[in-house]
Design an enzyme around this catalytic site. Structure first.
Site, PDB file in Angstrom:
ATOM      1  N   TYR A   1      16.213   4.472  -3.568  1.00 34.59           N
ATOM      2  CA  TYR A   1      16.604   5.422  -4.607  1.00 34.59           C
ATOM      3  C   TYR A   1      17.289   4.701  -5.763  1.00 34.59           C
ATOM      4  O   TYR A   1      17.070   5.022  -6.935  1.00 34.59           O
ATOM      5  CB  TYR A   1      17.525   6.493  -4.024  1.00 34.59           C
ATOM      6  CG  TYR A   1      16.833   7.372  -3.013  1.00 34.59           C
ATOM      7  CD1 TYR A   1      16.101   8.484  -3.415  1.00 34.59           C
ATOM      8  CD2 TYR A   1      16.893   7.081  -1.654  1.00 34.59           C
ATOM      9  CE1 TYR A   1      15.453   9.299  -2.491  1.00 34.59           C
ATOM     10  CE2 TYR A   1      16.249   7.885  -0.719  1.00 34.59           C
ATOM     11  CZ  TYR A   1      15.531   8.988  -1.143  1.00 34.59           C
ATOM     12  OH  TYR A   1      14.877   9.771  -0.226  1.00 34.59           O
TER      13      TYR A   1
ATOM     14  N   ASN B   1       9.776  17.067  -5.220  1.00 38.11           N
ATOM     15  CA  ASN B   1       8.391  16.708  -5.496  1.00 38.11           C
ATOM     16  C   ASN B   1       7.445  17.793  -4.973  1.00 38.11           C
ATOM     17  O   ASN B   1       7.448  18.094  -3.779  1.00 38.11           O
ATOM     18  CB  ASN B   1       8.078  15.358  -4.822  1.00 38.11           C
ATOM     19  CG  ASN B   1       6.596  15.028  -4.831  1.00 38.11           C
ATOM     20  OD1 ASN B   1       5.863  15.427  -5.723  1.00 38.11           O
ATOM     21  ND2 ASN B   1       6.175  14.293  -3.809  1.00 38.11           N
TER      22      ASN B   1
ATOM     23  N   CYS C   1       6.430  10.368  -2.439  1.00 45.84           N
ATOM     24  CA  CYS C   1       7.881  10.304  -2.256  1.00 45.84           C
ATOM     25  C   CYS C   1       8.253   9.750  -0.881  1.00 45.84           C
ATOM     26  O   CYS C   1       9.411   9.362  -0.667  1.00 45.84           O
ATOM     27  CB  CYS C   1       8.515  11.671  -2.481  1.00 45.84           C
ATOM     28  SG  CYS C   1       7.855  12.990  -1.455  1.00 45.84           S
ATOM     29  N   HIS C   2       7.284   9.691   0.051  1.00 42.04           N
ATOM     30  CA  HIS C   2       7.575   9.110   1.369  1.00 42.04           C
ATOM     31  C   HIS C   2       7.834   7.606   1.282  1.00 42.04           C
ATOM     32  O   HIS C   2       8.353   7.017   2.229  1.00 42.04           O
ATOM     33  CB  HIS C   2       6.417   9.380   2.341  1.00 42.04           C
ATOM     34  CG  HIS C   2       5.101   8.820   1.910  1.00 42.04           C
ATOM     35  ND1 HIS C   2       4.265   9.482   1.031  1.00 42.04           N
ATOM     36  CD2 HIS C   2       4.466   7.657   2.235  1.00 42.04           C
ATOM     37  CE1 HIS C   2       3.169   8.762   0.841  1.00 42.04           C
ATOM     38  NE2 HIS C   2       3.265   7.651   1.553  1.00 42.04           N
TER      39      HIS C   2
ATOM     40  N   GLU D   1       0.833   3.508   6.788  1.00 36.50           N
ATOM     41  CA  GLU D   1       0.698   2.517   5.719  1.00 36.50           C
ATOM     42  C   GLU D   1       1.140   1.120   6.151  1.00 36.50           C
ATOM     43  O   GLU D   1       1.216   0.215   5.331  1.00 36.50           O
ATOM     44  CB  GLU D   1       1.468   2.988   4.486  1.00 36.50           C
ATOM     45  CG  GLU D   1       0.879   4.247   3.873  1.00 36.50           C
ATOM     46  CD  GLU D   1       1.491   4.659   2.545  1.00 36.50           C
ATOM     47  OE1 GLU D   1       2.307   3.849   2.005  1.00 36.50           O
ATOM     48  OE2 GLU D   1       1.165   5.736   2.032  1.00 36.50           O
TER      49      GLU D   1
END
Length: 208
Positions: free
Chosen positions: A145, A168, A176-177, A203
């Site tokens: 952040y 979001n 946003c993850h 991912e």
């Protein structure tokens, strides 16, 4: 999903707290679960999710922890919601939904890393600025952040950035993850930390 007929305006998990009221779900055999009351709750392998950290990259992608059930597969079978945005062309909205669904399936199959479905995000100028910054985070990358706030020109605005990230309206596609705490803890996620965890595992990230 929500659309105005020209672009995707929203993509929500069915039990997400910010999911707007919907007319119906196209798949008749699926019912939406209760609304997530605490997006930071949950456990994985007996550990509280809010205590989990990203520990680094895995050598192989797509393998989840053995006793973790994300529910993401079920989400893809839900189908599309009726268009909720201001539109006079339902057929065009459904085209947007179908493109988004196809790209999400390709993402989870590991064959797509960059989405092309058109987006129209409604929010304050600051929120839109944050959401655009989220779109600039590459596949399988992580930022904190604070780093996001610094990239936006105000490193003291990490709390405000966190609030905007949490609002979001387009999950997964606006990633946003991929935003975590400076100490690499998962912090929160509008769709629940169990889903954020699953997306990061997908991912290629490892958990500690």
């Amino acid at each position: 999903m929500t659309s105005n007929g020209q672009a995707l305006m929203g993509l929500y998990f069915s039990d997400q707290r910010d999911c707007p009221p919907v007319g119906r779900v196209s798949s008749s055999d699926t019912t939406a679960p209760g609304v997530i009351s605490d997006p930071t709750a949950g456990e994985i392998n007996g550990r509280v999710l809010r205590d989990i950290r990203i520990s680094g990259r895995r050598t192989s992608q797509g393998t989840q922890c053995p006793d973790f059930d994300s529910g993401l597969g079920a989400e893809l079978r839900v189908g599309v919601l009726d268009a909720l945005g201001p539109t006079t062309d339902t057929a065009s909205a459904r085209d947007i939904f179908e493109l988004a669904a196809q790209e999400l399936q390709a993402y989870f199959a590991g064959t797509l890393a960059q989405f092309s479905v058109p987006l129209q995000l409604e929010g304050t100028p600051f929120q839109k600025k944050v959401w655009q910054a989220l779109l600039d985070i590459p596949y399988s990358a992580l930022v904190s952040y604070g780093e996001l706030a610094h990239a936006l020109g105000d490193k003291a605005a990490s709390r405000a950035v966190g609030v905007a990230v949490g609002r979001n309206p387009v999950s997964i596609i606006v990633p946003c993850h991929r935003v975590v705490a400076a100490n690499r803890r998962l912090t929160g996620y509008g769709g629940g930390l169990h889903r954020k965890c699953s997306l990061l595992l997908h991912e290629g990230w490892a958990l500690a």
